[in-house]
Design a protein around this motif. Sequence first.
Motif, mmCIF file in Angstrom:
data_model
loop_
_atom_site.group_PDB
_atom_site.id
_atom_site.type_symbol
_atom_site.label_atom_id
_atom_site.label_comp_id
_atom_site.label_asym_id
_atom_site.label_seq_id
_atom_site.Cartn_x
_atom_site.Cartn_y
_atom_site.Cartn_z
ATOM 1 N N ARG A 395 0.842 -1.195 0.000
ATOM 2 C CA ARG A 395 0.000 0.000 0.000
ATOM 3 C C ARG A 395 0.883 1.253 0.000
ATOM 4 N NH1 ARG A 395 -3.515 -2.877 -1.266
ATOM 5 N NH2 ARG A 395 -5.589 -3.163 -0.322
ATOM 6 N N PRO A 396 0.431 2.305 -0.646
ATOM 7 C CA PRO A 396 1.175 3.582 -0.601
ATOM 8 C C PRO A 396 0.984 4.238 0.762
ATOM 9 C CG PRO A 396 -0.858 3.855 -1.845
ATOM 10 C CD PRO A 396 -0.769 2.400 -1.506
ATOM 11 N N MET A 397 2.009 4.195 1.578
ATOM 12 C CA MET A 397 1.902 4.666 2.951
ATOM 13 C C MET A 397 2.690 5.961 3.154
ATOM 14 S SD MET A 397 -0.016 2.272 4.187
ATOM 15 C CE MET A 397 0.041 2.658 5.938
ATOM 16 N N MET A 398 2.202 6.766 4.090
ATOM 17 C CA MET A 398 2.893 7.998 4.480
ATOM 18 C C MET A 398 2.938 8.083 6.001
ATOM 19 S SD MET A 398 1.750 12.019 4.136
ATOM 20 C CE MET A 398 1.868 12.175 2.369
ATOM 21 N N TYR A 399 4.113 8.449 6.533
ATOM 22 C CA TYR A 399 4.218 8.719 7.967
ATOM 23 C C TYR A 399 3.750 10.146 8.249
ATOM 24 C CZ TYR A 399 6.961 4.470 8.737
ATOM 25 O OH TYR A 399 7.371 3.154 8.828
ATOM 26 N N LEU A 400 2.964 10.307 9.307
ATOM 27 C CA LEU A 400 2.533 11.612 9.773
ATOM 28 C C LEU A 400 3.163 11.869 11.138
ATOM 29 C CD1 LEU A 400 -1.300 11.583 8.940
ATOM 30 C CD2 LEU A 400 0.567 12.552 7.584
ATOM 31 N N ALA A 401 3.557 13.121 11.370
ATOM 32 C CA ALA A 401 4.132 13.494 12.659
ATOM 33 C C ALA A 401 3.432 14.745 13.168
ATOM 34 C CB ALA A 401 5.632 13.753 12.519
ATOM 35 N N LEU A 402 2.981 14.716 14.407
ATOM 36 C CA LEU A 402 2.378 15.884 15.035
ATOM 37 C C LEU A 402 3.251 16.305 16.210
ATOM 38 C CD1 LEU A 402 -0.139 17.817 15.145
ATOM 39 C CD2 LEU A 402 -0.958 16.346 17.003
ATOM 40 N N SER A 403 3.943 17.449 16.042
ATOM 41 C CA SER A 403 4.689 18.031 17.159
ATOM 42 C C SER A 403 3.787 19.038 17.850
ATOM 43 C CB SER A 403 5.963 18.714 16.661
ATOM 44 O OG SER A 403 6.898 17.771 16.186
ATOM 45 N N TYR A 404 3.817 19.045 19.178
ATOM 46 C CA TYR A 404 2.875 19.892 19.900
ATOM 47 C C TYR A 404 3.480 20.372 21.215
ATOM 48 C CZ TYR A 404 1.962 15.469 22.375
ATOM 49 O OH TYR A 404 2.099 14.301 23.090
ATOM 50 N N ASP A 405 2.876 21.420 21.759
ATOM 51 C CA ASP A 405 3.293 21.994 23.029
ATOM 52 C C ASP A 405 2.564 21.253 24.144
ATOM 53 O OD1 ASP A 405 3.993 23.491 25.206
ATOM 54 O OD2 ASP A 405 3.586 25.436 24.277
ATOM 55 N N HIS A 406 3.311 20.460 24.904
ATOM 56 C CA HIS A 406 2.702 19.618 25.927
ATOM 57 C C HIS A 406 2.151 20.436 27.096
ATOM 58 C CE1 HIS A 406 1.574 15.905 27.513
ATOM 59 N NE2 HIS A 406 2.721 15.247 27.537
ATOM 60 N N ARG A 407 2.512 21.717 27.165
ATOM 61 C CA ARG A 407 1.945 22.566 28.214
ATOM 62 C C ARG A 407 0.443 22.769 28.007
ATOM 63 N NH1 ARG A 407 4.875 28.082 27.793
ATOM 64 N NH2 ARG A 407 4.333 27.659 25.605
ATOM 65 N N LEU A 408 0.022 22.721 26.750
ATOM 66 C CA LEU A 408 -1.374 22.977 26.411
ATOM 67 C C LEU A 408 -2.110 21.722 25.951
ATOM 68 C CD1 LEU A 408 -3.796 24.806 25.664
ATOM 69 C CD2 LEU A 408 -2.609 25.342 23.528
ATOM 70 N N ILE A 409 -1.416 20.861 25.227
ATOM 71 C CA ILE A 409 -2.048 19.694 24.602
ATOM 72 C C ILE A 409 -1.569 18.426 25.308
ATOM 73 C CG2 ILE A 409 -2.364 18.435 22.436
ATOM 74 C CD1 ILE A 409 -1.529 21.081 21.023
ATOM 75 N N ASP A 410 -2.504 17.647 25.805
ATOM 76 C CA ASP A 410 -2.176 16.365 26.427
ATOM 77 C C ASP A 410 -1.898 15.320 25.357
ATOM 78 O OD1 ASP A 410 -2.538 17.429 28.958
ATOM 79 O OD2 ASP A 410 -4.675 16.895 29.002
ATOM 80 N N GLY A 411 -1.206 14.257 25.767
ATOM 81 C CA GLY A 411 -0.895 13.193 24.820
ATOM 82 C C GLY A 411 -2.141 12.570 24.225
#
Length: 435
Positions: A395-411
Motif C-alpha cells: 500500500r502507498p503509505m505515508m508517515y505523519l508526525a504531530l509536534s505539539y506543546d505539551h503545556r497545552l495539549i495532552d498526549g
Amino acid sequence: MATDVKVPTLGESITEATIGQWLKKPGEAVAVDEPIASLETDKVSVELPSPVAGTLSEQLFAEGDTVEVGAVIARIGEGVATAAPSAPAAGAKTGDGQTVVAGTPVNPVGAGENPALREDHEAAPAEHADLTLSPAVRRAVLELHVDPSKIHGTGKDGRITKDDVLLAAKAKEGAPAPVHEPEVKAPIAAAAPAAQPARITGERHEERVKMTRLRQTIATRLKEAQNTAALLTTFNDVDMSAVIDARARYKDPFEKKHGIRLGFMGFFVKAVALAARDVPSVNARIEGDEIVYHDYLDVSVAVSAPKGLVVPVVRNAESMSFAKIEQAIAAFGKKAKDGTLTAEDMKGGTFTISNGGVFGSLLSTPIINPPQSAVLGMHRIEERPVVKDGQIVARPMMYLALSYDHRLIDGREAVTFLVRVKEAIEDPTRLLIDL
C-alpha cells in the motif's frame, strides 16, 4: 533637483531592513516604480521602487547594510542616464595603451592572437554591460570563469541566479576545449582577477557568508520554540490509496473547471479542519496565563523560498473549498519563488502544515511555529507491506508526525487529533459528510 528614496513602511512591528541587492547602479536611468533595490526584512524580501523617473545619482548605503524604516538610502536625479564616473568612454585609451570597451580594458589584437577569440570576449561585456548580478552570483562567475552574457537567467525578470552559473560551468566542463585556447597569453580583462590554477584533489576551502535577515529570524524563532515550549512529537502512518484514487479519478475535470491541479494538500487541510473541531486545543495558543481558542483555522503552509522556509497563511481554511485551498497555496508558492510575499501574507496563523515529503523526507520531528501550539509534518509516500483483512499487501503509505506543546495539549488529545486526520485521509468521504 534630486529626489530622496526612503525605506517604506514594511509591515507591523518591522522597524528595519537589510539591503539585499542594488538592482540599479549610479548613472543608470530608472522609470517610475521601477525597482532599484531589494530589501530583506525579518519575514520577506521586497523590491524598492523608484518614486520618480530620472537617473540614480547616489547610493547612500552598501549591500548588506542595515537601514531603518524612513531612512534615505538613495537619490534620483533629473535627466537621462550618464555613464558611471569610474568607467572610461568606449574606445578610450588607458595609460598602458589598452583599449577600453564598456568600462573593461582588453588587450588589442596582437601578433599571434586569435581575432575571433578576442571578439568573442570583447563583445560580451559591451553588449551585456547592464547585467545586474548579485554579490554571490558575481563571485561565482569570477571563480568558475563563465561568461554571464551567455547564461539564461531563471530568476525574477530573467536575472541570473547562482544555480544558473553552476549549471553553465558544468556544461562548460563537459564541452571540448577549443583548439586556440592554449595560445591565449594575456588576460582578457585586466579588471578581473587572474585565472586561478585548477584545484588540486583534496584541497580544502572555506567560505564565510553573512546570514540573511530571514535566516537569522528563522534561527531565533526556532530556538525560542525549543526553549519555551514543552515539545513532544507523536507519529502515525496513513494509507494514501483512497486519496490517490480520488485524485486520479477527478484530476482532469477538477483542473478543467477550476484551472488548478488537485493536490494532496487540499485533503490534509480539510482533514485538519475536521480534526480541530474535535480537538480544539491543537488549534489554540497560550497567551500569558490564558488559553486562546479559535473558531477558525488559519493554516500556515510551509513553502520553500530561495532564501529559506517561509509560512504564508491560508485564512479561514475551514470554510474553503478544495479549489480555493489549492489556488491559495499555488499563488503563495509562486510569490515565494518570485520573492514577492508580503508581511501580511505570513501574519497570524493558528496551525502549521509542513510537507517534507516533496524533498524525499521519510520521517521527521517538525518544530512548532510560535505562538502556535502544533504542527503537522507530512512525508514521502512509498509502498510498504501492510496487513489488510488478514493478507499482506503493498500500500502507498505515508508517515505523519504531530509536534505539539505539551503545556497545552495532552498526549491523549494529540493522538486523537492525529487519528482523526488519518481516518479522514483513508476515507475522504468523511470530509464531505463532516464525520
